[in-house]
Enzyme design. Structure first.
Site, PDB file in Angstrom:
ATOM      1  N   GLY A   9       0.895  -1.240  -0.074  1.00 49.59           N
ATOM      2  CA  GLY A   9       0.049   0.068   0.139  1.00 49.59           C
ATOM      3  C   GLY A   9       0.808   1.350   0.035  1.00 49.59           C
ATOM      4  N   GLY A  17      25.588  -6.916  18.393  1.00 44.26           N
ATOM      5  CA  GLY A  17      24.573  -6.242  18.973  1.00 44.26           C
ATOM      6  C   GLY A  17      24.041  -7.093  20.247  1.00 44.26           C
ATOM      7  N   ILE A  64      17.201  -9.005  20.885  1.00 42.73           N
ATOM      8  CA  ILE A  64      17.183  -9.894  19.853  1.00 42.73           C
ATOM      9  C   ILE A  64      18.639 -10.838  20.058  1.00 42.73           C
ATOM     10  N   VAL A 108      21.416  -5.048  15.509  1.00 47.05           N
ATOM     11  CA  VAL A 108      21.693  -3.710  16.011  1.00 47.05           C
ATOM     12  C   VAL A 108      20.680  -2.726  16.142  1.00 47.05           C
ATOM     13  N   GLY A 109      19.359  -3.299  16.289  1.00 43.75           N
ATOM     14  CA  GLY A 109      18.174  -2.439  16.282  1.00 43.75           C
ATOM     15  C   GLY A 109      17.162  -2.604  14.855  1.00 43.75           C
ATOM     16  N   ARG A 110      16.262  -1.955  15.053  1.00 44.51           N
ATOM     17  CA  ARG A 110      15.211  -1.999  13.957  1.00 44.51           C
ATOM     18  C   ARG A 110      14.647  -0.502  13.496  1.00 44.51           C
ATOM     19  N   ASP A 145       5.515  -0.028  15.598  1.00 44.71           N
ATOM     20  CA  ASP A 145       6.886   0.193  15.356  1.00 44.71           C
ATOM     21  C   ASP A 145       7.338   1.350  14.521  1.00 44.71           C
ATOM     22  N   ALA A 178       5.187  -5.660  20.494  1.00 43.58           N
ATOM     23  CA  ALA A 178       3.937  -6.091  19.861  1.00 43.58           C
ATOM     24  C   ALA A 178       2.679  -5.713  20.704  1.00 43.58           C
ATOM     25  N   HIS A 234       0.465 -20.689  48.139  1.00 46.79           N
ATOM     26  CA  HIS A 234       1.644 -21.320  48.388  1.00 46.79           C
ATOM     27  C   HIS A 234       1.964 -22.661  47.800  1.00 46.79           C
TER      28      HIS A 234
HETATM   29  P1  FAD Z   1       4.694  -5.344  12.162  1.00 45.23           P
HETATM   30  O1  FAD Z   1       4.762  -6.598  13.013  1.00 45.23           O
HETATM   31  O2  FAD Z   1       6.351  -5.483  11.603  1.00 45.23           O
HETATM   32  O3  FAD Z   1       4.025  -5.504  10.890  1.00 45.23           O
HETATM   33  C1  FAD Z   1       3.653  -4.466   9.946  1.00 45.23           C
HETATM   34  C2  FAD Z   1       3.080  -5.195   8.674  1.00 45.23           C
HETATM   35  O4  FAD Z   1       3.054  -4.294   7.694  1.00 45.23           O
HETATM   36  C3  FAD Z   1       3.931  -6.331   7.986  1.00 45.23           C
HETATM   37  O5  FAD Z   1       3.422  -7.501   7.583  1.00 45.23           O
HETATM   38  C4  FAD Z   1       4.569  -5.702   6.666  1.00 45.23           C
HETATM   39  O6  FAD Z   1       4.883  -6.612   5.676  1.00 45.23           O
HETATM   40  C5  FAD Z   1       3.641  -4.797   6.279  1.00 45.23           C
HETATM   41  N1  FAD Z   1       3.805  -3.711   5.568  1.00 45.23           N
HETATM   42  C6  FAD Z   1       4.912  -2.760   5.629  1.00 45.23           C
HETATM   43  N2  FAD Z   1       4.897  -1.998   4.619  1.00 45.23           N
HETATM   44  C7  FAD Z   1       3.722  -2.335   3.803  1.00 45.23           C
HETATM   45  C8  FAD Z   1       3.107  -1.348   2.989  1.00 45.23           C
HETATM   46  N3  FAD Z   1       3.591  -0.505   2.490  1.00 45.23           N
HETATM   47  N4  FAD Z   1       1.809  -2.092   2.361  1.00 45.23           N
HETATM   48  C9  FAD Z   1       1.318  -3.044   2.743  1.00 45.23           C
HETATM   49  N5  FAD Z   1       1.779  -3.606   3.957  1.00 45.23           N
HETATM   50  C10 FAD Z   1       2.990  -3.271   4.428  1.00 45.23           C
HETATM   51  N6  FAD Z   1       7.746  -7.636  20.562  1.00 45.23           N
HETATM   52  C11 FAD Z   1       7.299  -8.394  21.820  1.00 45.23           C
HETATM   53  O7  FAD Z   1       6.535  -7.693  22.251  1.00 45.23           O
HETATM   54  N7  FAD Z   1       7.619  -9.464  22.421  1.00 45.23           N
HETATM   55  C12 FAD Z   1       8.605 -10.342  21.820  1.00 45.23           C
HETATM   56  O8  FAD Z   1       8.928 -11.350  22.165  1.00 45.23           O
HETATM   57  C13 FAD Z   1       9.060  -9.897  20.537  1.00 45.23           C
HETATM   58  N8  FAD Z   1      10.239 -10.792  20.149  1.00 45.23           N
HETATM   59  C14 FAD Z   1      10.671 -10.321  18.807  1.00 45.23           C
HETATM   60  C15 FAD Z   1      11.688 -11.037  18.119  1.00 45.23           C
HETATM   61  C16 FAD Z   1      12.335 -10.927  16.982  1.00 45.23           C
HETATM   62  C17 FAD Z   1      13.185 -11.697  16.190  1.00 45.23           C
HETATM   63  C18 FAD Z   1      11.931  -9.594  16.397  1.00 45.23           C
HETATM   64  C19 FAD Z   1      12.455  -9.155  15.097  1.00 45.23           C
HETATM   65  C20 FAD Z   1      10.815  -8.745  16.990  1.00 45.23           C
HETATM   66  C21 FAD Z   1      10.336  -9.204  18.352  1.00 45.23           C
HETATM   67  N9  FAD Z   1       9.298  -8.347  18.702  1.00 45.23           N
HETATM   68  C22 FAD Z   1       8.785  -8.631  19.977  1.00 45.23           C
HETATM   69  C23 FAD Z   1       9.025  -7.268  18.205  1.00 45.23           C
HETATM   70  C24 FAD Z   1       7.813  -6.946  17.581  1.00 45.23           C
HETATM   71  O9  FAD Z   1       7.818  -8.200  16.522  1.00 45.23           O
HETATM   72  C25 FAD Z   1       7.388  -5.638  16.921  1.00 45.23           C
HETATM   73  O10 FAD Z   1       7.084  -4.697  17.926  1.00 45.23           O
HETATM   74  C26 FAD Z   1       5.752  -5.952  16.171  1.00 45.23           C
HETATM   75  O11 FAD Z   1       5.761  -6.973  15.464  1.00 45.23           O
HETATM   76  C27 FAD Z   1       5.642  -4.462  15.654  1.00 45.23           C
HETATM   77  O12 FAD Z   1       4.103  -4.688  15.159  1.00 45.23           O
HETATM   78  P2  FAD Z   1       3.718  -3.667  14.165  1.00 45.23           P
HETATM   79  O13 FAD Z   1       2.245  -4.043  13.986  1.00 45.23           O
HETATM   80  O14 FAD Z   1       3.874  -2.331  14.270  1.00 45.23           O
HETATM   81  O15 FAD Z   1       4.508  -4.091  12.773  1.00 45.23           O
HETATM   82  P1  NAI Z   2      18.158  -3.542  20.650  1.00 43.11           P
HETATM   83  O1  NAI Z   2      18.151  -2.024  20.539  1.00 43.11           O
HETATM   84  O2  NAI Z   2      17.681  -4.294  21.704  1.00 43.11           O
HETATM   85  O3  NAI Z   2      19.951  -3.772  20.629  1.00 43.11           O
HETATM   86  C1  NAI Z   2      20.847  -3.359  19.809  1.00 43.11           C
HETATM   87  C2  NAI Z   2      22.029  -3.741  20.186  1.00 43.11           C
HETATM   88  O4  NAI Z   2      22.976  -3.295  19.129  1.00 43.11           O
HETATM   89  C3  NAI Z   2      22.544  -2.729  21.495  1.00 43.11           C
HETATM   90  O5  NAI Z   2      23.335  -3.895  22.123  1.00 43.11           O
HETATM   91  C4  NAI Z   2      23.504  -1.691  20.577  1.00 43.11           C
HETATM   92  O6  NAI Z   2      24.637  -1.468  21.522  1.00 43.11           O
HETATM   93  C5  NAI Z   2      24.250  -2.633  19.799  1.00 43.11           C
HETATM   94  N1  NAI Z   2      24.601  -1.816  18.732  1.00 43.11           N
HETATM   95  C6  NAI Z   2      24.162  -0.713  17.891  1.00 43.11           C
HETATM   96  N2  NAI Z   2      25.022  -0.452  16.907  1.00 43.11           N
HETATM   97  C7  NAI Z   2      26.097  -1.210  17.140  1.00 43.11           C
HETATM   98  C8  NAI Z   2      27.326  -1.290  16.300  1.00 43.11           C
HETATM   99  N3  NAI Z   2      27.421  -0.397  15.383  1.00 43.11           N
HETATM  100  N4  NAI Z   2      28.291  -2.192  16.691  1.00 43.11           N
HETATM  101  C9  NAI Z   2      27.962  -3.075  17.682  1.00 43.11           C
HETATM  102  N5  NAI Z   2      26.816  -3.221  18.195  1.00 43.11           N
HETATM  103  C10 NAI Z   2      25.818  -2.280  18.089  1.00 43.11           C
HETATM  104  O7  NAI Z   2      17.715  -4.062  19.237  1.00 43.11           O
HETATM  105  P2  NAI Z   2      17.471  -5.592  18.758  1.00 43.11           P
HETATM  106  O8  NAI Z   2      18.227  -6.538  19.499  1.00 43.11           O
HETATM  107  O9  NAI Z   2      17.964  -5.305  17.209  1.00 43.11           O
HETATM  108  O10 NAI Z   2      15.907  -5.606  18.766  1.00 43.11           O
HETATM  109  C11 NAI Z   2      15.352  -4.559  18.041  1.00 43.11           C
HETATM  110  C12 NAI Z   2      14.090  -4.430  18.776  1.00 43.11           C
HETATM  111  O11 NAI Z   2      12.968  -5.608  18.648  1.00 43.11           O
HETATM  112  C13 NAI Z   2      14.205  -4.271  20.348  1.00 43.11           C
HETATM  113  O12 NAI Z   2      14.298  -2.946  20.556  1.00 43.11           O
HETATM  114  C14 NAI Z   2      12.712  -4.597  20.924  1.00 43.11           C
HETATM  115  O13 NAI Z   2      11.862  -3.604  20.998  1.00 43.11           O
HETATM  116  C15 NAI Z   2      12.214  -5.839  19.874  1.00 43.11           C
HETATM  117  N6  NAI Z   2      12.313  -7.021  20.453  1.00 43.11           N
HETATM  118  C16 NAI Z   2      11.611  -7.234  21.528  1.00 43.11           C
HETATM  119  C17 NAI Z   2      11.597  -8.655  22.268  1.00 43.11           C
HETATM  120  C18 NAI Z   2      10.920  -8.935  23.234  1.00 43.11           C
HETATM  121  O14 NAI Z   2      10.146  -8.090  23.679  1.00 43.11           O
HETATM  122  N7  NAI Z   2      11.150  -9.921  23.984  1.00 43.11           N
HETATM  123  C19 NAI Z   2      12.502  -9.651  21.670  1.00 43.11           C
HETATM  124  C20 NAI Z   2      13.254  -9.073  20.277  1.00 43.11           C
HETATM  125  C21 NAI Z   2      13.109  -7.950  19.780  1.00 43.11           C
END
Ligand code: FAD
Ligand code: NAI
Length: 475
Positions: free
Chosen positions: A122, A183, A187, A272-274, A314, A322, A446
């Site tokens: 979209g 990172g 993650i 290293v972040g999203r 996000d 999520a 308990h």
């Molecule tokens: P998303 O889930 O990213 O969904 C966005 C959707 O929009 C996707 O389907 C994408 O394809 C679609 N989209 C994008 N652009 C367009 C477009 N132009 N047109 C149509 N569709 C489009 N969070 C937690 O709370 N607990 C966890 O345990 C956790 N674990 C994680 C583990 C990993 C490995 C990762 C990568 C993330 C994790 N997260 C976790 C983070 C969580 O996945 C995100 O915060 C969450 O999915 C964000 O939801 P959202 O709806 O904003 O976006």
């Molecule tokens: P993050 O922000 O948690 O961690 C990024 C890491 O990369 C930090 O340790 C930072 O110091 C390091 N970093 C950044 N730049 C660097 C560089 N140039 N060289 C080396 N290290 C560097 O990001 P992450 O782990 O990628 O996760 C992204 C997001 O996904 C999180 O912020 C979180 O919100 C979400 N997530 C949530 C989960 C949960 O709720 N359990 C699980 C997984 C992801």
């Protein structure tokens, strides 16, 4: 003519699909546009969370913990299993099945709620028009919920095989002998722990010296110690100089204060972040502001500067979680319907699914200090909890921070078994404006891990029963 809806949502992740269901429940004619496809090239609503995030990672965390238990922990229970082997193909297939069941469930829920699902990419044009391929749709209200993607590290290009992002780290077809994770965030810790338990030698590099900076630092310190004892080799202050791939192996060169280092590994996971998915999403004349980091600018109600256009999850400020995305989705749906709705970003719970788990809600002690808030601390270790002893998971503690005068709970921080579940109790208490005394006066069953929360609250009151209670210094 373009089909017209009350609401169009772009993105079907936990933000978008939840918003769509709530809009439909409220009687709004709703469409949800999403472009995700699975490995079979089929639409797969659920976004990052269901397809390559929360769900598959937790499925693998569970499998790897079972493997570790069978190998190293069952014998202590008198349960002897011999010849434990890992069938990675089955492990990954189980993970894929869990994902498939849940994404199919989302598709079924959207259909059952009569949400029109439009598969495709979209783009938001001016005047609340959404373009998907050659078609256009219009709506009175638009919710952008396009989520985020892994950030890239300059000079370290993903090749999908040797150097991968978090998605690639959910799909290795064999256990890497040596794995480097760049990172040390959420993650890195979760997936680094998975592969360590499955047999990889894991080391992790991070550029700064701070460890889990958004967590309470006493909990972060405990976590760092525990992960080190488990064999996660965490190297901080590492400046990556060069990464090269030769014959399927990666050579990583980095500097830290001890000097220059070279390491050869089988795989590198970069986490290293999203970054928010806003590239090529919005036409210039649509009037939506995007900040320097790519986030859509919104107010506390997720409203953009254009009337009727909202952004959630996000793709906007706040934690990338999520449940935060989903709650923003519900709030926006209700605002569109004309109801009162709000969200408190200060008390979104966070969980890190390591073993032991780390979870928190509210303020950290370092923030309270910075803000000059008068507070009291209560702590209680899982080592003194009967259920934790029975489980054999005695590491960690619960820490409660309560206001020094009103006793209102300001923050709860946990490292320990099932922290992800116990934190919900703290969140409910805080949502209701509870004091630590309210928890102290509550009867807990308990033996339960939750009794640790009770004792931590008693400890704020200087009357924990199952630990020697230190008296607070009088100021
Ligand atoms: P998303 O889930 O990213 O969904 C966005 C959707 O929009 C996707 O389907 C994408 O394809 C679609 N989209 C994008 N652009 C367009 C477009 N132009 N047109 C149509 N569709 C489009 N969070 C937690 O709370 N607990 C966890 O345990 C956790 N674990 C994680 C583990 C990993 C490995 C990762 C990568 C993330 C994790 N997260 C976790 C983070 C969580 O996945 C995100 O915060 C969450 O999915 C964000 O939801 P959202 O709806 O904003 O976006
Ligand atoms: P993050 O922000 O948690 O961690 C990024 C890491 O990369 C930090 O340790 C930072 O110091 C390091 N970093 C950044 N730049 C660097 C560089 N140039 N060289 C080396 N290290 C560097 O990001 P992450 O782990 O990628 O996760 C992204 C997001 O996904 C999180 O912020 C979180 O919100 C979400 N997530 C949530 C989960 C949960 O709720 N359990 C699980 C997984 C992801």
């Amino acid at each position: 003519m373009s089909e017209k809806f009350d609401v169009i949502i772009i993105g079907a992740g936990p933000g978008g699909y939840v918003a769509a269901i709530r809009c439909a429940q409220l009687g709004l004619k709703t469409a949800c546009v999403d472009d995700w496809v699975n490995r079979e090239n089929k639409p797969s609503p659920g976004g990052t969370c269901l397809n390559v995030g929360c769900i598959p990672s937790k499925a693998m965390i569970e499998s790897s913990e079972q493997y570790q238990k069978a190998q190293h922990e069952l014998a202590a229970h008198g349960v002897n299993v011999r010849g434990v082997t890992l069938d990675l193909t089955t492990l990954l297939a189980r993970k894929d099945k869990v994902v498939h069941e849940l994404t199919s469930g989302v598709a079924a829920l959207l259909a059952a709620n009569k949400v029109t699902f439009i598969h495709g990419r979209g783009k938001l044009l001016a005047d609340r028009v959404v373009e998907v391929g050659k078609k256009t749709f219009t709506a009175d209200n638009i919710i952008i919920a396009t989520g985020s993607s892994p950030s890239e590290l300059k000079g370290v290009a993903y090749d999908g095989k040797t150097i991968v992002d978090s998605t690639g780290a959910l799909e290795f077809d064999s256990v890497p002998k040596r794995l480097c994770v760049i990172g040390v965030g959420v993650i890195g810790l979760e997936l680094g722990s998975v592969w360590r338990r499955l047999g990889s030698e894991v080391f992790m590099l991070k550029s700064s010296h701070s460890f889990l900076p958004t967590a309470d630092q006493s909990i972060a310190k405990e976590a760092l110690k525990t992960f080190g004892e488990q064999g996660l080799d965490i190297r901080m202050g590492a400046k990556i100089k060069k990464v090269t791939v030769v014959r399927g192996k990666a050579l990583i060169e980095y500097d830290d204060e001890k000097g220059s280092h070279k390491e050869k590994v089988d795989k590198i996971v970069v986490a290293v972040g999203r970054r928010p998915n806003t590239h090529n999403l919005i036409a210039d004349d649509a009037g939506i502001a995007i900040d320097a980091r790519g986030f859509i600018t919104v107010d506390d109600k997720c409203r953009t500067a254009v009337d009727g256009i909202y952004a959630i999850g996000d793709v906007v400020r706040g934690p990338m979680l999520a449940h935060k995305a989903s709650e923003e989705g519900v709030m926006v749906a209700e605002l569109i319907k004309g109801e009162f709705a709000c969200i408190d970003l200060e008390t979104i719970p966070s969980v890190i699914y390591t073993a032991p788990e780390i979870a928190w809600v509210g303020k950290t002690e370092q923030t309270l200090k910075q803000e000059g808030v008068d507070y009291h601390v209560g702590t209680f270790p899982f080592a003194a909890n009967g259920r934790a002893r029975a489980l054999g998971e005695t590491g960690g503690l619960i820490k409660i921070l309560a206001h020094g005068k009103t006793d209102r709970i300001l923050g709860v921080h946990i490292i320990g078994p099932q922290a992800s579940e116990t934190i919900a109790q703290a969140k409910i208490a805080m949502e209701m404006g509870a004091s630590s005394e309210d928890i102290a006066l509550t009867v807990f069953a308990h033996p339960t891990l939750s009794e640790t929360l009770h004792e931590a609250a008693l400890s704020v009151q200087e009357r924990a029963i199952h630990a020697v209670q230190p008296k607070r210094k009088k100021s």
